[in-house]
Motif scaffolding. Structure first.
Motif, PDB file in Angstrom:
ATOM      1  N   GLU A  78       0.834  -1.207   0.000  1.00  0.00           N
ATOM      2  CA  GLU A  78       0.000   0.000   0.000  1.00  0.00           C
ATOM      3  C   GLU A  78       0.872   1.261   0.000  1.00  0.00           C
ATOM      4  O   GLU A  78       0.598   2.227  -0.711  1.00  0.00           O
ATOM      5  N   GLN A  79       1.945   1.237   0.777  1.00  0.00           N
ATOM      6  CA  GLN A  79       2.861   2.373   0.820  1.00  0.00           C
ATOM      7  C   GLN A  79       3.551   2.555  -0.531  1.00  0.00           C
ATOM      8  O   GLN A  79       3.740   3.682  -1.002  1.00  0.00           O
ATOM      9  N   GLY A  82       0.452   3.401  -3.238  1.00  0.00           N
ATOM     10  CA  GLY A  82      -0.407   4.550  -2.999  1.00  0.00           C
ATOM     11  C   GLY A  82      -1.880   4.284  -3.232  1.00  0.00           C
ATOM     12  O   GLY A  82      -2.663   5.206  -3.466  1.00  0.00           O
TER      13      GLY A  82
END
Length: 196
Positions: A78-79, A82
């Motif tokens: 997810e990091q 995005g």
């Protein structure tokens, strides 16, 4: 439906190290997979790890929904990406004709042998008619564990074909290839492309 806590524990404990590995440069299997899909295809990635493959497919303009069974790796993806990355165990997949493509690189190889035909049936159900499914497995003759205590189903090509035959795939292609893995050892891989 069982899950292997020791395998999930490895990915939980080693999430940071696993996510920070260098990216490989050979994307031929993703390229071949994407070439079979329409330009507006909706793709579900199972076992996305740190998000490298999803990133590649998104970069090619595809709509990708990445998932991983380990919350820590889903968070790392997810990091990187995005976008939201769901925590999803294979056994919890419960969709009907939602995907044009499903990408499962080096992840279903951790599913216990007795559970894999049922997981393949869930994947079949999630694909639209004519949908494309890619998965890769470390080849072998009997299930076992690696040096990190991760469970592998280690199928032969004939075993893999029997598992896929339990669902009504329109076409199944299996190719063998020599490669490597996280352990740095030479590995025999089986790559499967199945069409619903």
């Amino acid at each position: 439906m069982t899950k292997d806590d020791r395998t999930l524990g490895f990915y939980t404990q080693e999430a940071s190290a696993y996510a920070s590995r260098g990216d490989y440069l050979n994307f031929k299997h993703i390229e071949a997979f994407l070439a079979l899909l329409p330009a507006d295809a909706a793709i579900l990635e199972l076992g996305c790890g740190a998000g490298r493959d999803s990133e590649f497919m998104i970069g090619r303009g595809f709509s990708v929904r990445p998932t991983d069974g380990t919350p820590e790796l889903a968070q790392a993806a997810e990091q990187r990406l995005g976008i939201p990355v769901a925590t999803l165990l294979f056994a919890d997949l419960d969709e009907s004709e939602t995907c044009d493509g499903i990408w499962a690189n080096a992840c279903l190889l951790h599913v216990p042998r007795e559970d894999l035909p049922g997981i393949l049936a869930k994947i079949h159900a999630a694909l639209k008619t004519g949908g494309v499914f890619y998965a890769s497995f470390k080849a072998g003759e009997a299930e076992g564990r690696d040096q990190f205590d991760r469970y592998y189903n280690y199928p032969s090509e004939s075993t893999l074909r029997a598992w896929y035959a339990a669902s009504d795939w329109a076409d199944v292609t299996v190719t063998a290839e020599r490669g490597g893995g996280y352990d740095g050892r030479p590995t025999d891989w089986l790559h499967v492309v199945a069409i619903r």
